[in-house]
Design a protein around this motif. Structure first.
Motif, PDB file in Angstrom:
ATOM      1  N   VAL A   8      17.718   5.721  66.087  1.00 30.16           N
ATOM      2  CA  VAL A   8      18.878   6.323  65.433  1.00 30.16           C
ATOM      3  C   VAL A   8      20.134   6.000  66.252  1.00 30.16           C
ATOM      4  O   VAL A   8      20.238   6.381  67.424  1.00 30.16           O
ATOM      5  N   GLY A   9      21.070   5.282  65.626  1.00 32.61           N
ATOM      6  CA  GLY A   9      22.275   4.817  66.327  1.00 32.61           C
ATOM      7  C   GLY A   9      22.113   3.348  66.663  1.00 32.61           C
ATOM      8  O   GLY A   9      21.481   2.986  67.661  1.00 32.61           O
ATOM      9  N   LEU A  10      22.672   2.492  65.781  1.00 29.95           N
ATOM     10  CA  LEU A  10      22.453   1.039  65.905  1.00 29.95           C
ATOM     11  C   LEU A  10      23.769   0.335  66.217  1.00 29.95           C
ATOM     12  O   LEU A  10      24.099  -0.683  65.626  1.00 29.95           O
ATOM     13  N   GLY A  11      24.540   0.898  67.156  1.00 29.24           N
ATOM     14  CA  GLY A  11      25.856   0.348  67.483  1.00 29.24           C
ATOM     15  C   GLY A  11      25.784  -0.789  68.485  1.00 29.24           C
ATOM     16  O   GLY A  11      24.810  -1.551  68.527  1.00 29.24           O
ATOM     17  N   ASN A  12      26.814  -0.888  69.319  1.00 29.78           N
ATOM     18  CA  ASN A  12      26.896  -1.981  70.291  1.00 29.78           C
ATOM     19  C   ASN A  12      25.639  -2.070  71.155  1.00 29.78           C
ATOM     20  O   ASN A  12      25.171  -3.158  71.477  1.00 29.78           O
ATOM     21  N   MET A  13      25.111  -0.928  71.542  1.00 26.30           N
ATOM     22  CA  MET A  13      23.918  -0.896  72.400  1.00 26.30           C
ATOM     23  C   MET A  13      22.643  -0.777  71.572  1.00 26.30           C
ATOM     24  O   MET A  13      21.675  -1.509  71.781  1.00 26.30           O
ATOM     25  N   GLY A  14      22.641   0.189  70.648  1.00 21.88           N
ATOM     26  CA  GLY A  14      21.436   0.428  69.859  1.00 21.88           C
ATOM     27  C   GLY A  14      21.037  -0.781  69.025  1.00 21.88           C
ATOM     28  O   GLY A  14      19.839  -1.008  68.791  1.00 21.88           O
ATOM     29  N   GLY A  15      22.006  -1.583  68.587  1.00 21.46           N
ATOM     30  CA  GLY A  15      21.702  -2.788  67.792  1.00 21.46           C
ATOM     31  C   GLY A  15      20.786  -3.739  68.561  1.00 21.46           C
ATOM     32  O   GLY A  15      19.637  -3.976  68.164  1.00 21.46           O
ATOM     33  N   PRO A  16      21.272  -4.266  69.689  1.00 28.87           N
ATOM     34  CA  PRO A  16      20.407  -5.190  70.428  1.00 28.87           C
ATOM     35  C   PRO A  16      19.140  -4.539  70.994  1.00 28.87           C
ATOM     36  O   PRO A  16      18.096  -5.190  71.069  1.00 28.87           O
ATOM     37  N   MET A  17      19.197  -3.259  71.348  1.00 25.44           N
ATOM     38  CA  MET A  17      17.995  -2.605  71.892  1.00 25.44           C
ATOM     39  C   MET A  17      16.911  -2.485  70.819  1.00 25.44           C
ATOM     40  O   MET A  17      15.741  -2.753  71.069  1.00 25.44           O
ATOM     41  N   SER A  18      17.322  -2.080  69.605  1.00 27.93           N
ATOM     42  CA  SER A  18      16.326  -1.948  68.535  1.00 27.93           C
ATOM     43  C   SER A  18      15.755  -3.319  68.175  1.00 27.93           C
ATOM     44  O   SER A  18      14.565  -3.456  67.904  1.00 27.93           O
ATOM     45  N   ALA A  19      16.608  -4.341  68.209  1.00 22.95           N
ATOM     46  CA  ALA A  19      16.130  -5.697  67.893  1.00 22.95           C
ATOM     47  C   ALA A  19      15.087  -6.152  68.916  1.00 22.95           C
ATOM     48  O   ALA A  19      14.106  -6.830  68.568  1.00 22.95           O
ATOM     49  N   ILE A  62      11.049   8.777  68.797  1.00 25.49           N
ATOM     50  CA  ILE A  62      12.353   8.711  68.126  1.00 25.49           C
ATOM     51  C   ILE A  62      13.407   8.442  69.193  1.00 25.49           C
ATOM     52  O   ILE A  62      13.659   9.296  70.053  1.00 25.49           O
ATOM     53  N   VAL A  63      13.975   7.256  69.170  1.00 24.54           N
ATOM     54  CA  VAL A  63      14.990   6.896  70.159  1.00 24.54           C
ATOM     55  C   VAL A  63      16.368   7.224  69.582  1.00 24.54           C
ATOM     56  O   VAL A  63      16.659   6.889  68.426  1.00 24.54           O
ATOM     57  N   LEU A  64      17.200   7.872  70.377  1.00 28.23           N
ATOM     58  CA  LEU A  64      18.579   8.157  69.963  1.00 28.23           C
ATOM     59  C   LEU A  64      19.513   7.335  70.845  1.00 28.23           C
ATOM     60  O   LEU A  64      19.389   7.356  72.069  1.00 28.23           O
ATOM     61  N   MET A  65      20.443   6.577  70.222  1.00 28.51           N
ATOM     62  CA  MET A  65      21.453   5.838  70.993  1.00 28.51           C
ATOM     63  C   MET A  65      22.795   6.127  70.331  1.00 28.51           C
ATOM     64  O   MET A  65      23.368   5.289  69.628  1.00 28.51           O
ATOM     65  N   LEU A  66      23.274   7.350  70.544  1.00 30.79           N
ATOM     66  CA  LEU A  66      24.422   7.898  69.817  1.00 30.79           C
ATOM     67  C   LEU A  66      25.606   8.101  70.760  1.00 30.79           C
ATOM     68  O   LEU A  66      25.447   8.077  71.984  1.00 30.79           O
ATOM     69  N   PRO A  67      26.791   8.328  70.205  1.00 37.41           N
ATOM     70  CA  PRO A  67      27.973   8.392  71.067  1.00 37.41           C
ATOM     71  C   PRO A  67      27.951   9.496  72.132  1.00 37.41           C
ATOM     72  O   PRO A  67      28.345   9.262  73.271  1.00 37.41           O
ATOM     73  N   ASN A  68      27.505  10.699  71.772  1.00 38.79           N
ATOM     74  CA  ASN A  68      27.635  11.814  72.734  1.00 38.79           C
ATOM     75  C   ASN A  68      26.741  12.988  72.314  1.00 38.79           C
ATOM     76  O   ASN A  68      26.074  12.935  71.280  1.00 38.79           O
ATOM     77  N   SER A  69      26.783  14.057  73.108  1.00 41.15           N
ATOM     78  CA  SER A  69      25.925  15.227  72.843  1.00 41.15           C
ATOM     79  C   SER A  69      26.235  15.871  71.501  1.00 41.15           C
ATOM     80  O   SER A  69      25.334  16.404  70.851  1.00 41.15           O
ATOM     81  N   ASP A  70      27.501  15.876  71.083  1.00 43.68           N
ATOM     82  CA  ASP A  70      27.837  16.472  69.781  1.00 43.68           C
ATOM     83  C   ASP A  70      27.027  15.790  68.675  1.00 43.68           C
ATOM     84  O   ASP A  70      26.449  16.448  67.810  1.00 43.68           O
ATOM     85  N   VAL A  71      27.021  14.456  68.709  1.00 41.58           N
ATOM     86  CA  VAL A  71      26.330  13.706  67.647  1.00 41.58           C
ATOM     87  C   VAL A  71      24.810  13.836  67.810  1.00 41.58           C
ATOM     88  O   VAL A  71      24.070  13.935  66.830  1.00 41.58           O
ATOM     89  N   PRO A  85       5.425  17.769  65.084  1.00 42.07           N
ATOM     90  CA  PRO A  85       4.907  18.221  66.378  1.00 42.07           C
ATOM     91  C   PRO A  85       4.130  17.087  67.044  1.00 42.07           C
ATOM     92  O   PRO A  85       3.385  16.368  66.368  1.00 42.07           O
ATOM     93  N   GLY A  86       4.350  16.910  68.330  1.00 37.55           N
ATOM     94  CA  GLY A  86       3.688  15.824  69.050  1.00 37.55           C
ATOM     95  C   GLY A  86       4.598  14.612  69.229  1.00 37.55           C
ATOM     96  O   GLY A  86       4.323  13.745  70.054  1.00 37.55           O
ATOM     97  N   ALA A  87       5.686  14.571  68.444  1.00 38.71           N
ATOM     98  CA  ALA A  87       6.613  13.435  68.574  1.00 38.71           C
ATOM     99  C   ALA A  87       7.431  13.565  69.864  1.00 38.71           C
ATOM    100  O   ALA A  87       7.631  14.670  70.380  1.00 38.71           O
ATOM    101  N   THR A  88       7.879  12.420  70.376  1.00 41.57           N
ATOM    102  CA  THR A  88       8.730  12.412  71.571  1.00 41.57           C
ATOM    103  C   THR A  88      10.093  11.838  71.214  1.00 41.57           C
ATOM    104  O   THR A  88      10.185  10.737  70.652  1.00 41.57           O
ATOM    105  N   VAL A  89      11.134  12.587  71.536  1.00 40.81           N
ATOM    106  CA  VAL A  89      12.504  12.114  71.334  1.00 40.81           C
ATOM    107  C   VAL A  89      12.989  11.551  72.670  1.00 40.81           C
ATOM    108  O   VAL A  89      12.856  12.214  73.707  1.00 40.81           O
ATOM    109  N   VAL A  90      13.532  10.335  72.641  1.00 35.33           N
ATOM    110  CA  VAL A  90      14.073   9.713  73.851  1.00 35.33           C
ATOM    111  C   VAL A  90      15.577   9.595  73.655  1.00 35.33           C
ATOM    112  O   VAL A  90      16.043   8.739  72.901  1.00 35.33           O
TER     113      VAL A  90
END
Ligand code: NAD
Length: 289
Positions: A8-19, A62-71, A85-90
Motif C-alpha cells: 500500500v503506497g506505490l510512490g517514489n519508494m513504494g513503486g520500485p520496492m513493490s516491483a 501487508i507492507v505500507l510505504m505511505l507519507p506519514n503516520s496520519d496516512v 488475524p495472523g497477518a503482519t503489517v510492515v
C-alpha cells in the motif's frame, strides 16, 4: 503456494520496492489512489488493486510505504483494511515512533502484528535493493518478514516496535542538518573564490565529509538536477518527528530545533513538490537578509 504480499503506497519508494518483490516471485497486490502508480505496478507484473480491500484481503504480509503516520493510521482505520488475524503489517514509511507503538497495540487486539521497517538510501537504492532497513518489533515477528525485506535491502534490528521509526527520524535529523550546513559552507567558499568540486574533494578526504559531501552535492546539486526523489517536505516531517521525540523523552536539542525551523522556512518559500536537495536554492536567495 506463492506468498501474497499487499503493498500500500506505490510512490517514489513504494513503486520500485513493490516491483522488486514482484521480480523476487511474490504475488504482489498493490494499492495507491494515484492511477499512474497503480499502472506502474501492473506494468512491472504485479496486480494493481482498485481499492484498499482488494490489496489487503487474504494477504499474510501487508507492507505500507505511505507519507506519514496520519496516512498510515487513516489506512489502518479504513473499512477497506480487511487484515485477517495472523497477518503482519510492515510499516516501511517514516512514521512517528510513539504513534507506531500505539497502533501496534491497537492492531494486536485484532490479532494483527505490526512491525516497523523504515528505510534509508533513496530511490536509487530502492531500485537496486540496497536500502538500509531499520526494524522494530519482536524477534519472531521480524523473522517472519525477514525474507521479504532481504529483497529490498539490509535490515538491522533496532529494538522493540517503534525503534526503527525512532532511529530513522534521528538519522534524517542528522542528514538534514549536515546538508544545510554543507550548503552554507560551500556557498561561502564559492563567494570567496573556491571551486565547489575542489572543496568537495578536500572535504571528502577530511573530517567534514558526510553523505551530503559524498553523495548529495556531487550527484544532485552540482549537476543542478535536484532529482534525489526525496521531497523537502518529507525531510522536514522527519526532522519534526526527531525533535518531537527529543522533547517527549526530555533531552536537549537546540540545534535540531533551529535546523528544523530553517527547513520549515525553506518549505514555505519553495514549491510544494521541491526536492530536499533544493534547500541550497533557498539559501542562495540569501534568506538571512
Ligand atoms: P511519495 O509521496 O512519492 O509516495 C507516497 C505514496 O503514497 C503516493 O503515491 C501516494 O499517492 C500514496 N498514498 C497517499 N495516501 C494513500 C492512501 N491513503 N492509500 C494508499 N496510498 C496512498 O513518497 P515516497 O518518497 O515514496 O516516501 C514514502 C515514505 O518513505 C515516506 O514516509 C518518506 O518519508 C519515506 N522515505 C522516502 C525516501 C525517498 O528518498 N523518497 C527515502 C527514505 C524514506
Amino acid at each position: 503456494m506463492t506468498e501474497t504480499v499487499a503493498f500500500v503506497g506505490l510512490g517514489n519508494m513504494g513503486g520500485p520496492m513493490s516491483a522488486r518483490l514482484v521480480r523476487a516471485g511474490y504475488q504482489v497486490r498493490g494499492f495507491d489512489p494515484a492511477e499512474p502508480a497503480r499502472q506502474a505496478l501492473a506494468g512491472a507484473g504485479g496486480t494493481a488493486a482498485p481499492d484498499l480491500a482488494g490489496a489487503v484481503r487474504g494477504a499474510s504480509v501487508i507492507v505500507l510505504m505511505l507519507p506519514n503516520s496520519d496516512v498510515v493510521e487513516a489506512t489502518v482505520h479504513d473499512g477497506g483494511f480487511v487484515a485477517e488475524p495472523g497477518a503482519t503489517v510492515v510499516d516501511m514509511s517514516s512514521s512517528e515512533p510513539m504513534r507506531t507503538r500505539a497502533l501496534a497495540a491497537e492492531l494486536a487486539e485484532r490479532g494483527v502484528t505490526l512491525v516497523d521497517a523504515p528505510v534509508s538510501g533513496g530511490v536509487s537504492r530502492a531500485r537496486s535493493g540496497e536500502l538500509t532497513i531499520m526494524t522494530g518489533g519482536e524477534p519472531a515477528d521480524l523473522d517472519r518478514v525477514a525474507p521479504i525485506l532481504a529483497h529490498l535491502g539490509t535490515a538491522t534490528r533496532a529494538g522493540a516496535v517503534g525503534s526503527g521509526h525512532a532511529v530513522k527520524a534521528l538519522n534524517n535529523l542528522l542528514s538534514a542538518t549536515h546538508l544545510l550546513v554543507t550548503c552554507e559552507a560551500i556557498l561561502a567558499g564559492e563567494r570567496f573564490g573556491l571551486d565547489p568540486e575542489t572543496m568537495l574533494s578536500i572535504f571528502n578526504r577530511s573530517s567534514g565529509r558526510s553523505g551530503s559531501t559524498e553523495n548529495k552535492w556531487p550527484t544532485f546539486i552540482l549537476p543542478g538536477s535536484y532529482d534525489s526523489g526525496f521531497g523537502l517536505r518529507l525531510m522536514l516531517k522527519d526532522m519534526r518527528i526527531a525533535t518531537g521525540l527529543a522533547d517527549q523523552v526530555g533531552t536537549p536539542d537546540p540545534l535540531g530545533h533551529a535546523a528544523a525551523e530553517l527547513w520549515a522556512r525553506a518549505a514555505e518559500a519553495l514549491d510544494a513538490t521541491a526536492d530536499h536537495t533544493e534547500i541550497v536554492n533557498w539559501l542562495r536567495k540569501d534568506p538571512a537578509r
